[in-house]
Design an enzyme around this catalytic site. Structure first.
Site, PDB file in Angstrom:
ATOM      1  N   GLY A 179      10.107   0.575  -4.225  1.00  0.00           N
ATOM      2  CA  GLY A 179       9.894   1.907  -4.772  1.00  0.00           C
ATOM      3  C   GLY A 179      10.007   3.000  -3.736  1.00  0.00           C
ATOM      4  O   GLY A 179      10.250   4.154  -4.085  1.00  0.00           O
ATOM      5  N   MET A 180       9.848   2.663  -2.463  1.00  0.00           N
ATOM      6  CA  MET A 180       9.844   3.677  -1.418  1.00  0.00           C
ATOM      7  C   MET A 180      10.947   3.491  -0.398  1.00  0.00           C
ATOM      8  O   MET A 180      11.411   4.463   0.205  1.00  0.00           O
ATOM      9  CB  MET A 180       8.476   3.663  -0.719  1.00  0.00           C
ATOM     10  CG  MET A 180       8.295   4.745   0.330  1.00  0.00           C
ATOM     11  SD  MET A 180       6.647   4.709   1.076  1.00  0.00           S
ATOM     12  CE  MET A 180       6.807   3.348   2.211  1.00  0.00           C
ATOM     13  N   ALA A 181      11.395   2.288  -0.166  1.00  0.00           N
ATOM     14  CA  ALA A 181      12.290   2.037   0.957  1.00  0.00           C
ATOM     15  C   ALA A 181      13.298   0.952   0.622  1.00  0.00           C
ATOM     16  O   ALA A 181      13.191   0.249  -0.389  1.00  0.00           O
ATOM     17  CB  ALA A 181      11.475   1.641   2.193  1.00  0.00           C
ATOM     18  N   LYS A 191      13.436  -1.467   7.868  1.00  0.00           N
ATOM     19  CA  LYS A 191      12.980  -0.805   6.642  1.00  0.00           C
ATOM     20  C   LYS A 191      13.282   0.684   6.766  1.00  0.00           C
ATOM     21  O   LYS A 191      12.782   1.365   7.656  1.00  0.00           O
ATOM     22  CB  LYS A 191      11.480  -1.042   6.456  1.00  0.00           C
ATOM     23  CG  LYS A 191      10.942  -0.591   5.106  1.00  0.00           C
ATOM     24  CD  LYS A 191       9.507  -1.089   4.920  1.00  0.00           C
ATOM     25  CE  LYS A 191       9.001  -0.825   3.518  1.00  0.00           C
ATOM     26  NZ  LYS A 191       7.651  -1.376   3.305  1.00  0.00           N
ATOM     27  N   ARG A 208      15.391  -3.707  -2.238  1.00  0.00           N
ATOM     28  CA  ARG A 208      14.952  -2.328  -2.455  1.00  0.00           C
ATOM     29  C   ARG A 208      13.558  -2.336  -3.046  1.00  0.00           C
ATOM     30  O   ARG A 208      13.205  -3.221  -3.832  1.00  0.00           O
ATOM     31  CB  ARG A 208      15.883  -1.596  -3.419  1.00  0.00           C
ATOM     32  CG  ARG A 208      17.254  -1.264  -2.863  1.00  0.00           C
ATOM     33  CD  ARG A 208      18.026  -0.386  -3.856  1.00  0.00           C
ATOM     34  NE  ARG A 208      19.299   0.039  -3.310  1.00  0.00           N
ATOM     35  CZ  ARG A 208      20.424  -0.628  -3.476  1.00  0.00           C
ATOM     36  NH1 ARG A 208      20.415  -1.766  -4.150  1.00  0.00           N
ATOM     37  NH2 ARG A 208      21.560  -0.174  -2.971  1.00  0.00           N
ATOM     38  N   ASP A 241      -2.500  -3.631  -1.471  1.00  0.00           N
ATOM     39  CA  ASP A 241      -1.387  -3.900  -2.409  1.00  0.00           C
ATOM     40  C   ASP A 241      -0.959  -5.366  -2.329  1.00  0.00           C
ATOM     41  O   ASP A 241       0.223  -5.666  -2.202  1.00  0.00           O
ATOM     42  CB  ASP A 241      -0.211  -2.968  -2.120  1.00  0.00           C
ATOM     43  CG  ASP A 241       0.764  -2.900  -3.295  1.00  0.00           C
ATOM     44  OD1 ASP A 241       0.373  -3.259  -4.420  1.00  0.00           O
ATOM     45  OD2 ASP A 241       1.929  -2.495  -3.082  1.00  0.00           O
ATOM     46  N   VAL A 294      15.257  -2.378   2.592  1.00  0.00           N
ATOM     47  CA  VAL A 294      15.142  -3.267   3.741  1.00  0.00           C
ATOM     48  C   VAL A 294      16.516  -3.880   4.008  1.00  0.00           C
ATOM     49  O   VAL A 294      17.141  -4.450   3.116  1.00  0.00           O
ATOM     50  CB  VAL A 294      14.103  -4.378   3.506  1.00  0.00           C
ATOM     51  CG1 VAL A 294      14.031  -5.299   4.711  1.00  0.00           C
ATOM     52  CG2 VAL A 294      12.738  -3.763   3.233  1.00  0.00           C
TER      53      VAL A 294
END
Length: 628
Positions: free
Chosen positions: A21-23, A40, A19, A143, A25
């Site tokens: 912050g956004m998605a 994802k 896991r 990032d 997998v």
């Protein structure tokens, strides 16, 4: 076990791999090509936010255009409708990617600690190769960090997660929103200042990654993201050998050059950075070491020591060695020159003003947004869709849930959490509770139970044992339940009444008059009555022969189970014997002759009477007397 979710009729979603912050997998399978993939999926709590849809779509577009063995490949993307617990549907975007066996560098650091110098340099060379390719194709990752770099069992490097990547020609987003994008420990100074980023920002983040692989920590750490961002903007890092004495001076020089604040003075492209990484590994000169001016750009730093010792060991750096070498060898610095006290004060003031301006700027771009509060609308008894629409119009996010209710009609809102009238922040999640109607249960099967036990079972099933209904039964013992009303297995509301039909132990006698003895007994002894049957023949001419004309218990009366019923069957009585008529002189005449037969019969009878009283002598005597 529930069936696995299949996206676009093709991609089967399997175990969760991780896991973010956004998605999330997941491991998956492409059923069409029969290959293992990684899928994802945008987190369900973010699926209604269009900005996250845009980010995932941008990631798919950014990575899909990059075909490099060091970049996790993107095969497909799309959106799938998911049904939430409340029954509403939400569109969730997904990306289908190459499945990579291995560990992220974050997992490697957590499990094994720092890498050796050669291992770290080889890893970074493996990161810079795909970055060079992506930069050449106009994509900045923005990032780079340990969690976004994978190390395969074969030693290959894979860069992944282009979730906040942006094209070099795209200058929108950061400067407009004045938001800092990336992870604080790996932000370049220009990212921390909210400026437009370029390929050199990725190289700074890669240097932070190398620093952590060698030193076991990023170049800057702090109690908050703001504190870390401030250090990226205004402080010079310690050389990594300060934390790990096994790091050679060449690697210190490499990293301090890569972490310069001004992006115009640090590495300008990934190719040059990578070549210097390999040069430092192999003991060859690096590109910037031939440039005296570049080497003199390094600030002076000393490892922690007591003040007297520090001054005793300080020496003036020479152009040949540069300030970094002076730091490494702890050489003495030249004695400080006398300067005008006024210039010292002026310089100090300028430095303080600059630091204050930077601090204010960092605070402004990172201060929490103004909190807007709204009062939750009371949506009780509104239709579900109408209630959800009212909450969304207030700027709230809605999470539907269902609950049984006997007071609120099915499909209508019961309440919200937080409740109506309470003040919450705008964009907060409000749980909307929708009535699914009264809770229903199945009527239990209590047939064959005693009435007392049956009532207990029904009450335990969240129902109310109701009226006692007595009913005759040929085979159910007295006091035992025959059935329930409603019948067992039927769905009823909780606390509904369930009546009990209980055996009376009696049987209603059928009317078998007019039946033959065999028919009557078959009815009485059959499954419907299960009574005993006894037949009795009675001679009578008043009823049909061989038909029942009477029974010991009249039809319609009730008798105990298994009672014996006697049925009377008509029997024809015997025929009377025929009479023989006689005539005077003893000559019989046929009955029915018209020659005084009736009279003769009478005389014959009288004669018989006389014979019975004394025979012919008396007759002769009496006739003589009379004749005389």
């Amino acid at each position: 076990m529930s069936e696995p979710k299949v996206l676009s009729g093709r991609y089967e979603v399997r175990a969760l791999l991780g896991r973010g912050g956004m998605a999330e997998v997941h491991e998956g399978v492409d059923n069409r090509l029969g290959r293992r993939v990684a899928i994802k999926l945008l987190r369900s709590d973010l699926a209604r936010d269009p900005s996250f849809h845009t980010r995932l779509k941008r990631e798919a577009q950014s990575a899909a255009g990059l075909n490099h063995p060091g970049i996790v490949a993107v095969y497909d993307s799309g959106e799938e409708e998911f049904v939430e617990s409340g029954g509403s549907s939400v569109s969730v975007p997904f990306i289908v990617m190459e499945y990579v066996e291995g560990q992220t560098l974050r997992e490697v650091l957590n499990e094994h600690g720092t890498l050796t110098v050669d291992e770290a340099l080889n890893v970074i060379a493996g990161v810079l190769a795909p970055l060079e390719y992506s930069h050449r194709n106009g994509i900045v990752h923005r990032d780079i960090k340990p969690a976004n770099v994978m190390l395969t069992p074969e030693g290959d490097i894979k860069v992944m997660d282009f979730g906040i990547a942006r094209a070099l020609k795209d200058n929108s987003g950061l400067t407009q929103t004045q938001s800092v994008v990336g992870t604080a420990q790996y932000l370049s100074p220009e990212q921390a200042r909210g400026e437009v980023v370029d390929a050199r920002s990725d190289l700074y983040s890669t240097a932070c990654l190398l620093y952590e692989l060698l030193a076991g920590r990023p170049p800057f750490v702090g109690d908050s993201q703001l504190a870390v961002a401030y250090q990226h903007v205004g402080e010079t890092p310690q050389p990594p050998s300060f934390y790990n004495q096994n790091i050679p001076p060449a690697v210190d020089r490499l990293l301090l050059h890569a972490l310069l604040k001004d992006r115009d003075t640090r590495y300008q492209d990934a190719y040059t950075f990578r070549e210097d990484v390999l040069a430092a590994r192999d003991g060859r000169p690096m590109s910037f070491e031939d440039d005296v001016e570049a080497t003199q750009a390094y600030p002076m730093m000393t490892p922690p020591m007591t003040a007297p010792m520090a001054h005793a060991n300080e020496a003036e750096p020479t152009p040949e060695t540069g300030p970094v070498s002076a730091i490494m060898t702890n050489q003495e610095e030249r004695p400080p020159q006398k300067r005008s006290r006024a210039w010292v004060w002026i310089g100090s003031i300028f430095v303080l003003l600059a630091l204050a301006a930077v601090a204010l700027w960092v605070y402004e771009i990172n201060k929490p947004p103004e909190v807007i509060e709204v009062q939750v609308t009371d949506v009780a008894n509104m239709d579900a869709d109408e209630a959800e629409s009212a909450l969304i119009q207030q700027g709230l996010r809605v999470d539907r849930d269902e609950k049984y209710s006997a007071e609120v009609d099915e499909g209508k809102a019961i309440e919200t959490d937080p409740p109506g009238g309470q003040t919450v922040e705008k964009d907060s999640v409000v749980k909307l509770i929708i009535s699914s109607g009264p809770e229903s249960v199945k009527v239990p099967d209590v047939s064959g139970e005693t009435e007392e036990q049956a009532r207990k079972i029904i009450n335990d099933a969240k129902l109310q044992a109701g009226t006692h209904i007595s009913q005759n039964s040929p085979d159910v013992e007295k006091g035992v339940v025959i059935e329930t009303k409603p019948g067992d297995g039927q769905e009823v509301d909780v606390d509904s009444n369930v009546d009990l039909v209980v055996s009376s132990g009696m049987v209603e006698v059928p009317d078998v008059a007019g039946k033959t003895a065999e028919e009557a007994c078959k009815i009485l002894e059959g499954d419907d009555y299960r009574l005993g049957c006894k037949t009795e023949e009675v001679e009578t001419a008043d009823h049909d022969e061989k038909k029942v004309f009477e029974q010991s218990a009249t039809g319609g009366n009730e008798v105990k189970q298994g009672s014996e019923i006697t049925v009377k069957v008509a029997k024809k009585p015997p025929e009377p014997s025929p009479s023989i008529p006689s005539v005077p002189g003893g000559i019989p005449t046929a009955p029915g002759d018209d020659d005084g037969g009736d009279e003769d019969d009478k005389d014959d009878k009288d004669k018989k009477d006389k014979d019975s009283m004394g025979g012919g002598l008396f007759d002769d005597w009496s006739e003589g007397i009379i004749g005389n």
